[in-house]
Design an enzyme around this catalytic site. Structure first.
Site, PDB file in Angstrom:
ATOM      1  N   GLU A  29       5.823   1.213   2.195  1.00 18.33           N
ATOM      2  CA  GLU A  29       6.258  -0.164   2.406  1.00 18.33           C
ATOM      3  C   GLU A  29       5.938  -1.091   1.241  1.00 18.33           C
ATOM      4  O   GLU A  29       6.677  -2.019   0.958  1.00 18.33           O
ATOM      5  CB  GLU A  29       5.635  -0.723   3.690  1.00 18.33           C
ATOM      6  N   ASP A 116       4.253   2.604   7.208  1.00 15.64           N
ATOM      7  CA  ASP A 116       3.034   2.500   8.016  1.00 15.64           C
ATOM      8  C   ASP A 116       3.217   3.161   9.379  1.00 15.64           C
ATOM      9  O   ASP A 116       4.301   3.147   9.957  1.00 15.64           O
ATOM     10  CB  ASP A 116       2.670   1.023   8.239  1.00 15.64           C
ATOM     11  N   ASP A 118       2.825   2.361  12.432  1.00 12.49           N
ATOM     12  CA  ASP A 118       2.784   1.459  13.578  1.00 12.49           C
ATOM     13  C   ASP A 118       4.224   1.153  13.981  1.00 12.49           C
ATOM     14  O   ASP A 118       5.162   1.715  13.433  1.00 12.49           O
ATOM     15  CB  ASP A 118       1.995   0.182  13.256  1.00 12.49           C
ATOM     16  N   GLU A 120       6.274  -1.377  13.619  1.00  8.68           N
ATOM     17  CA  GLU A 120       7.186  -1.880  12.595  1.00  8.68           C
ATOM     18  C   GLU A 120       7.456  -0.820  11.531  1.00  8.68           C
ATOM     19  O   GLU A 120       8.575  -0.692  11.042  1.00  8.68           O
ATOM     20  CB  GLU A 120       6.618  -3.153  11.957  1.00  8.68           C
ATOM     21  N   TYR A 347      -5.742  -3.098   1.751  1.00  8.31           N
ATOM     22  CA  TYR A 347      -4.687  -3.932   2.304  1.00  8.31           C
ATOM     23  C   TYR A 347      -5.234  -5.073   3.172  1.00  8.31           C
ATOM     24  O   TYR A 347      -6.142  -4.872   3.969  1.00  8.31           O
ATOM     25  CB  TYR A 347      -3.760  -3.049   3.130  1.00  8.31           C
ATOM     26  N   ARG A 349      -3.523  -7.166   5.341  1.00 10.32           N
ATOM     27  CA  ARG A 349      -2.906  -7.499   6.631  1.00 10.32           C
ATOM     28  C   ARG A 349      -3.185  -6.369   7.607  1.00 10.32           C
ATOM     29  O   ARG A 349      -2.428  -5.414   7.719  1.00 10.32           O
ATOM     30  CB  ARG A 349      -1.409  -7.717   6.452  1.00 10.32           C
ATOM     31  N   HIS A 394      -3.805   0.455   9.168  1.00  7.38           N
ATOM     32  CA  HIS A 394      -4.557   0.370   7.925  1.00  7.38           C
ATOM     33  C   HIS A 394      -6.044   0.390   8.220  1.00  7.38           C
ATOM     34  O   HIS A 394      -6.465   0.324   9.354  1.00  7.38           O
ATOM     35  CB  HIS A 394      -4.214  -0.918   7.175  1.00  7.38           C
TER      36      HIS A 394
END
Length: 934
Positions: A29, A116, A118, A120, A347, A349, A394
């Site tokens: 991403e 990632d 997850d 999204e 990371y 976020r 993450h």
DNA sequence: CAGTGAGCGAGCTTCCGCTTGACTT
């Protein structure tokens, strides 16, 4: 570096390269991540990033593909009539990037979707698949930490795409779109254009408004207590402090009331057996205790132990950066982004507090080298996940790498260094031992001259081993609160020890209303309620600031009156949508979808079209709420906030908030916090000169001339004295003359002379055809009037200068001729293939437009007059034709009872009664969710 | 919030979550 082909390693296991001759395209991403991973994977792999999502529903009309423009649901980007099928387009800023990805894929023999792990991330992978349409083998690659081992392992342990997770994401996306794009227009119609509503921002706004309401309803309570400084009799000052402070806690066995014993109404809580001291009681007691003997009645010692805080995740980083560095949520994220991109931190976020194995090792090594082995726990500390809906794709936010650089080793400076230091300290501290010590509570007792027993308390804390507190102490939002590392030493005392009073004082306090949210505390609240995601917390604040739902006063977030009106509307008419539990319930559904235990479609259907609720009751769908029920929303009521105990109403108008008492109105300053609008403040505003400016006296009439600011802008008028009471009603009310200022004038600089000139309007120009011709200023600017006929004037100055001859010429010309014929086309184009008519570009009130003589279509954003091709012009015309035919109105409804006037206000009320034909969704043909295709 | 008189090409605003540069002021 080009991959050397050939010896791809037959013995293979330790080889960082890939077996076989070709290359695999790995898509992650984030570009920064791509760079790191490329280094770990080595030859045979090309690593590129998607830069987040690559596709989404169209943002605005310009992004809707032409073939869907005419569809009734195109505005939403979701075909609500066909099982909520979303319309996806590649975001305009991603077009070139997607092209690049396609080119890279053409060179590869395998595609690894490494977004990632997850909801999204899984969806991004699916969108990549849909958009890139690979003909080579595709695998899903996932990892939770970015280390060489983990990445290499992940590259060889791929899985299939999890379509259930994708369905959950898509359901979320559709719901948010429907909510945002259906409810926002209601606000445009009922409150103000350009406002917005959404699942997250509306709840955030509501939280701030509710807090302000609590503050407004709050009544402070005043209470007193007694503070004293005691001295141990016969103590040796060499052993440490001999005096210590203590506070009165009870009189004659009854506890003395403190702040937390009071309600928000200012009364003592009914379940508290306490005594509220007023000033007289506190001072009297102090006097009666003067010279009294005190002794220690008890000493209670408890072990004190404190564990380190978990490593940072997005919200805790934002909170601490706000407390300690004074950074806003947005600033924190910007600084963190730079640190991340330059390889200083992981990371930023994230909702996880987990550290990777290598990070644990790095932290523990640093503890040992900086603080010594005594500070290192036997085993690494593991932090349980604190966030309920955490997706943990993450790690926690920590210094990057297998060994941590100390802040001075980084060479950073300024805010980057300070933020890095914060993260570094917190990470290291999280792997240190507990702080331990002892807390002591000493109770003291004495008898007053009136025989009352007064009991005082003193508390102390001694830290014997600082542990993690040596490295890091968390800040507090309450400046009065003690920080974790604060020690308070008491002299060694034992039960029965005598004490003398060195000083004693009565102190008054009052209870305080709940504090306003700050950026950091609002984000914390949202996270606890599972609303919003790490990538959005900072922008949520940005959105509600942009919409002017809140403004900042220092660090506090203050809601505007506009926010009160919007929240009031949402609470009364969309209560379910701003329910604090709404998102949490949604998450439950999404989790069930992700587990394969539920489907999104029935849920979306009930949300949008209504249906049976969980209790068997009928739930009204969103569609009905924003259309049929629209007339139930009274804009006036929604924008009104009565001031309790008065006949004053605050109203939120298009030009800001104002107060209204029986028609008398006064503006409210934009920066007035709602909780400061008391009855007294309101009276003060009414008493203030309303911003009118007296210009002087009209010598002809003796009346005072004033300049005011009104609904249609600045204007001048005259003040006419009210006739005295007994003078009777025979004197007909005289209307004051009024006139808008000319464009060249301003409220601040307009003079009496200007005003008198303006008030002389309308000016009689002369007579034509037996009718008087006057020049005046009106709604659409300056014009000439002759009976019922009128003609516009070019300039305002002409009102004062136009002659009868000129007027006659103007009236001789047909109306509307003013500028139309004068304006030649901006450009001439070819023929429209659809109609054969010649197309031209003209300039109009709303800017340039293309017309074929029949149909007119405005140029869109990005269209340039000089660059429009015949094709583009024909396309615009075709789009316009596809839209609701302006001419022939469908006679479906019963004939309109009256001729509709062009007035906007009435149009508003009658709007939105749409034909509800074909609302019923046809029975589903197939039961498969669209996204579940292979 | 002051109160008078047109006739016209409207089109757009907005959501939440993923991610960064590339733009202009």
């Amino acid at each position: 570096m080009p991959a050397t082909k050939g010896s791809a390693g037959k013995n293979g296991s330790k080889d960082s390269g890939r077996q076989g001759a070709g290359t695999a395209l790995v898509i992650v991403e984030s570009p920064a991540k791509a760079k790191t991973i490329a280094g770990y994977l080595g030859r045979g792999y090309v690593v590129e990033s998607s830069i987040g999502h690559i596709r989404d529903m169209p943002n605005k009309a310009a992004e809707i593909p032409a073939k869907y423009k005419g569809e009734p649901w195109a505005r939403l980007g979701v075909n609500v009539e066909r099982d909520f099928e979303p319309l996806y387009v590649v975001n305009t800023d991603k077009k070139s990037h997607v092209r690049k990805l396609k080119e890279l894929m053409a060179e590869a023999d395998e595609l690894l979707l490494a977004t990632d792990e997850d909801r999204e991330g899984e969806a991004i992978a699916w969108h990549l698949l849909e958009e890139l349409k690979p003909k080579i083998p595709v695998r899903r690659m996932v990892f939770n930490e970015i280390t060489k081992e983990a990445i290499q392992r992940a590259a060889h342990n791929t899985r299939d795409l999890n379509t259930r997770l994708v369905s959950a994401q898509e359901t979320r996306r559709i719901l948010d779109r429907l909510y945002g794009y259906e409810v926002s227009p209601v606000l445009w119609k009922k409150v103000m254009p350009k406002l917005s509503a959404g699942r997250v921002q509306s709840v955030a706004t509501r939280l701030v408004v509710e807090r302000e309401r609590e503050r407004m309803a709050f009544t402070p309570a005043e209470y007193w207590d007694v503070k004293a400084l005691f001295e141990v009799v016969g103590a040796d000052a060499a052993d440490g402090p001999t005096a210590f402070p203590a506070a009165l806690v009870a009189v004659d066995g009854t506890r003395v009331a403190v702040g937390r014993d009071f309600t928000s109404g200012g009364t003592v809580r009914s379940d508290r057996a306490v005594r509220q001291l007023d000033e007289a009681a506190a001072r009297g007691l102090t006097e009666r205790l003067e010279g009294a003997d005190f002794s220690v009645s008890s000493v209670e010692r408890k072990p004190y132990r404190r564990s380190p805080y978990a490593p940072f995740r997005t919200t805790t980083l934002q909170q601490e950066a706000s407390r300690k560095l004074g950074l806003s949520a947005k600033q924190t994220m910007q600084v963190a982004q730079r640190l991340y991109e330059n390889g200083y931190i992981t990371y930023m976020r994230t909702d996880s507090t987990t550290l990777s194995e290598s990070a644990l090792g790095a932290a523990r090594n640093q503890v040992r080298s900086l603080y010594g082995a005594d500070y290192l726990p036997d085993k690494p500390r593991v932090y349980a996940k604190k966030v309920k809906n955490a997706q943990e794709a993450h790690e926690a936010i920590r210094p990057a790498g297998d060994t941590f650089r100390t802040p001075s080793q980084t060479g950073l400076s300024g805010p980057e260094k300070r933020l890095y230091e914060l993260i570094w300290k917190r990470t290291v501290a999280s792997q240190m031992k507990d702080a331990v010590g002892e807390s002591v509570t000493v109770k003291l007792r004495g008898t007053s001259s009136a025989g009352e027993t007064a009991e005082f308390n003193a508390t102390g804390k001694v830290i014997t081993f600082h542990g993690f507190l040596k490295a890091y102490v968390e800040g507090s939002d309450d400046p009065a609160a003690d920080l974790d590392d604060r020690e308070r030493r008491l002299p060694p005392v034992a039960e029965g020890d005598p004490l003398t009073v060195r000083s004693m004082e009565a102190e008054g306090h009052s209870t305080r209303p709940p504090a306003r949210y700050t950026e950091a505390s609002l984000v914390k609240e949202l996270e606890e309620r599972e609303i919003g995601r790490p990538s959005t917390y900072a922008s949520i604040i940005g959105t509600i600031l942009d919409r002017e739902y809140v403004f900042k006063k220092g660090t506090a977030l203050v809601p505007s009156f506009l926010a009160f009106a919007v929240v009031q509307l949402l609470e009364r008419h969309f209560g379910n949508l701003v329910d604090y539990e709404f998102t949490a319930r949604m998450e439950d559904v999404l989790d069930a979808i992700a587990r394969g235990e539920a489907e999104g479609l029935p849920w979306l259907r009930r949300f949008y079209f209504g249906g049976e609720g969980s209790e068997g009751e009928r739930e009204t769908g969103l569609k009905e709420l924003v259309s049929d029920n629209l007339s139930e929303i009274d804009p006036k009521e929604i924008s009104s906030l009565p001031l309790p105990g008065t006949d004053i109403v605050l109203r939120v108008g298009r030009y800001g908030p104002y107060l209204d008492r029986d028609g008398t109105r006064v503006n409210v300053p934009d920066d007035l916090a709602p909780d400061e609008l008391t009855k007294e403040k309101a009276e003060e505003l009414f008493a203030q000169p309303s911003g009118d400016r007296e210009l002087g006296t009209d010598p002809a009439t003796g009346r005072t001339v004033v300049a005011k600011s009104g609904r249609f802008g600045p204007y001048v008028t005259e003040i006419i004295e009210e006739p005295e009471e007994g003078e009777g009603r025979k004197a007909k009310a005289v209307k004051p003359r009024t006139s808008s200022l000319l464009k060249s004038m301003s409220l601040d600089t307009v003079t009496l002379e200007d005003a008198l000139k303006l008030l002389s309007l309308p000016r009689v120009v002369g007579e034509l055809d037996g009718e008087e011709v006057t020049a005046q200023n009106g709604r659409f600017g300056p014009y000439l009037k002759k009976g019922t006929d009128s003609r516009s004037l070019e300039t305002e100055e002409q009102m004062f200068t136009v002659t009868l001859e000129e007027a006659e010429k103007l009236f001789a010309q047909p109306k509307q001729r003013g500028r139309r014929t004068a304006a030649p086309p901006l450009r001439e184009l070819g023929e429209d293939p659809a109609t054969g008519a010649k197309m031209v570009i003209k300039d109009g009130r709303f800017g340039p437009y293309v017309t074929d003589g029949e149909v007119n279509a405005s140029l869109r954003k990005g269209d340039e007059v000089e660059k429009i091709t015949d094709e583009r012009a024909a396309e615009l015309l075709a789009e316009r034709r596809a839209k609701a035919p302006a001419k022939k109105k469908a006679p479906a409804k019963k004939p309109a009872a009256k001729k509709t006037t062009a007035k906007k206000t009435t149009a508003k009320k009658t709007a939105a009664k749409k034909t509800a034909a074909a609302e019923k969704a046809p029975a589903r043909k197939t039961g498969t969710p669209r996204s579940a295709e292979d």
